[in-house]
Design a protein around this motif. Structure first.
Motif, PDB file in Angstrom:
ATOM      1  N   UNK A  34       0.583 -37.354 -28.057  1.00  0.00           N
ATOM      2  CA  UNK A  34       1.011 -35.954 -28.015  1.00  0.00           C
ATOM      3  C   UNK A  34       2.438 -35.767 -27.557  1.00  0.00           C
ATOM      4  N   UNK A  35       2.620 -34.807 -26.647  1.00  0.00           N
ATOM      5  CA  UNK A  35       3.973 -34.386 -26.308  1.00  0.00           C
ATOM      6  C   UNK A  35       4.604 -35.102 -25.141  1.00  0.00           C
ATOM      7  N   UNK A  42       2.205 -34.997 -31.413  1.00  0.00           N
ATOM      8  CA  UNK A  42       1.087 -34.124 -31.822  1.00  0.00           C
ATOM      9  C   UNK A  42       1.019 -32.972 -30.816  1.00  0.00           C
ATOM     10  N   UNK A  43       1.190 -31.773 -31.303  1.00  0.00           N
ATOM     11  CA  UNK A  43       1.224 -30.620 -30.393  1.00  0.00           C
ATOM     12  C   UNK A  43      -0.174 -30.020 -30.249  1.00  0.00           C
ATOM     13  N   UNK A  73      -4.644 -39.534 -26.101  1.00  0.00           N
ATOM     14  CA  UNK A  73      -4.412 -38.140 -25.697  1.00  0.00           C
ATOM     15  C   UNK A  73      -5.670 -37.317 -25.783  1.00  0.00           C
ATOM     16  N   UNK A  74      -5.484 -36.020 -26.103  1.00  0.00           N
ATOM     17  CA  UNK A  74      -6.606 -35.095 -26.191  1.00  0.00           C
ATOM     18  C   UNK A  74      -7.019 -34.859 -27.634  1.00  0.00           C
ATOM     19  N   UNK A  85      -5.141 -35.221 -35.130  1.00  0.00           N
ATOM     20  CA  UNK A  85      -3.992 -35.550 -35.953  1.00  0.00           C
ATOM     21  C   UNK A  85      -4.140 -36.991 -36.461  1.00  0.00           C
ATOM     22  N   UNK A  86      -4.584 -37.893 -35.565  1.00  0.00           N
ATOM     23  CA  UNK A  86      -4.795 -39.298 -35.943  1.00  0.00           C
ATOM     24  C   UNK A  86      -5.869 -39.414 -37.020  1.00  0.00           C
ATOM     25  N   UNK A  87      -6.947 -38.654 -36.875  1.00  0.00           N
ATOM     26  CA  UNK A  87      -8.043 -38.708 -37.859  1.00  0.00           C
ATOM     27  C   UNK A  87      -7.541 -38.241 -39.235  1.00  0.00           C
TER      28      UNK A  87
END
Ligand code: NZQ
Ligand code: ZN
Length: 397
Positions: free
Chosen positions: A44-45, A74-75, A102-103, A109-111
């Motif tokens: 993420x950020x 990834x936001x 991350x969360x 986003x990864x998926x």
């Protein structure tokens, strides 16, 4: 109970120091063979750099000879533009495993990247209803208990051109492994801990409120998760380093959303559908938006179908049963839920995200799958566009 299939094969490594195993797990669940593809490290950020987790992950990957490329950024409420970037990177670098650290946002986003990298068409097809049949394997290190993406076959992405926030599904995007160290969640600010808790509770509620009869086992699992959250969330907020509270919340977040609570019963999902709009338009934190929408939904549908709300009040919130006026018991349960959300610091009106009442028709129509007059939205009580607008109005009070 309805017929169901259930296969939840994610391997969980849970506990203190578990993140050090990441290199070995990528080797075990990725191809890991010499000359095989690289791993994409996606995050993420920047919270993972601040906490030192990034360094631990990189060291473990290197120790295990895992070659990797990385993509951060990834936001919260992750967007399609970064997914396109990730897909391109995977193709260019011959990536064959995606590791999310991350969360829910980094994981989703990864998926989406994992699915898009091996698909000939536009990955957004999956977010318009196409089932994901093929994807690169995804591994996870979780840093916030909330979305349940660490055990779910779903991803939720916002199209940053159209502002549609939509979900997709596919068993192949359920993570092959997830590393859950509760200590990693101790750096969360209280508002993220609380929003995560609200999300976990609403994942259970979406499944609990069902007209399917004789589902005592899943009802009781749902109630256990909700009661755990009621007990542990204030403890984690009061003392962020309370390992026991963090551990129970972290596992509750997984149990709430890998569908253990939802098998064999009709589910609802109106609160999620409606909460995605203030997130897409105003960037509202997912759990905080649910904390406003879900009680509004409850007030509206409990008038039509109060039965399950009475059980919710008595079994989850320990309300005393009013046999003469069960509707009073039902109302009391909703009030106690609202009070709890307030106590943990969640907002109670959509105004708090900057939304305006004039937005209501725009939000309602933008959901996209709600019948104009036909009641085709939700499960516990079927709703049409007008009902959805009424619920949004209740969320502005
Ligand atoms: O981006 P970084 O710098 O990592 O900061 C994040 C972000 O700002 C921060 N954070 C995470 N772990 C931290 C931390 N800060 C300090 N210490 C830590 N240990 O917290 C912020 C929120 O992170 P995010 O990943 O957005 O949170 P969450 O897990 O709540 O994910 C929300 C997204 O998941 C989707 C939501 O719609 C939303 O887009 N959902 C995904 C689901 C699924 N895939 O099954 C189901 C859910 O219903 C949900 O829709
Ligand atoms: Zn959710």
């Amino acid at each position: 109970m309805l017929n169901f299939s259930f296969c939840s094969p994610t391997y969980f490594e849970f506990g203190k120091g578990a993140e050090k195993e990441v290199g070995a797990l990528v080797k075990r669940f990725g191809t890991g063979a010499p000359g095989a593809g690289k791993t994409l490290l996606h995050y993420g950020g920047g919270s993972i750099k601040k906490s030192g987790l990034y360094d631990t992950v990189v060291a473990s990957l290197r120790e295990n000879g895992v070659e990797f490329v990385e993509l951060g950024g990834a936001q919260p409420n992750p967007v399609s533009s970064l997914v396109y970037e990730g897909i391109e990177l995977c193709r260019k670098e011959n990536v064959d495993f995606v590791l999310a650290v991350g969360g829910g946002s980094a994981i989703d986003s990864a998926k989406a990247i994992a699915a898009g990298a091996v698909y000939d068409g536009d990955f957004w097809d999956f977010f318009q209803g196409r089932y994901v049949e093929k994807a690169l394997p995804v591994g996870v290190i979780l840093t916030i208990a909330a979305a349940g993406s660490e055990g779910s076959p779903n991803s939720v992405i916002t199209n940053d051109k159209t502002l549609e926030k939509r979900g997709c599904s596919g068993e192949v995007i359920r993570p092959v492994f997830s590393i859950l160290n509760p200590e990693l969640t101790q750096t969360l600010p209280p508002e993220q801990t609380a929003a995560g808790a609200a999300d976990i509770m609403v994942h259970v509620i979406e499944r609990y409120f069902s007209n399917t009869k004789e589902v005592e086992i899943t009802d009781r699992i749902c109630e256990a998760v909700l009661k755990t959250m009621i007990y542990e969330t204030p403890r984690a907020i009061e003392n962020p380093n309370n390992y026991a509270a963090r551990a129970n919340i972290m596992w509750a977040g997984m149990v709430a959303h890998n569908n253990l609570c939802g098998v064999g019963r009709e589910q609802d999902w109106v609160s999620h559908g409606m909460a995605h709009e203030p997130s897409a338009f105003y960037g509202a934190t997912h759990g905080a938006a649910l904390a406003v929408i879900c009680p509004a939904w409850m007030k509206f549908v409990s008038r039509v179908n109060p039965d399950k709300f009475v059980q919710f009040a008595v079994r989850v919130w320990d309300c005393q049963m009013n046999f003469e006026h069960p509707e009073i018991t039902a109302r009391e349960g909703i009030e106690r839920f609202e009070l709890f959300l307030k106590k943990i610091g969640m907002p109670s009106s959509l105004k708090e995200f900057g939304a305006k009442e004039e937005d209501i028709p725009k939000f309602a129509r933008h959901i996209g799958r709600v019948g104009e007059t036909e009641k085709n939205f939700g499960g516990y009580v079927k709703l049409n566009l007008n009902d959805v607008e009424e619920i949004y109005k209740l969320a502005f009070l």
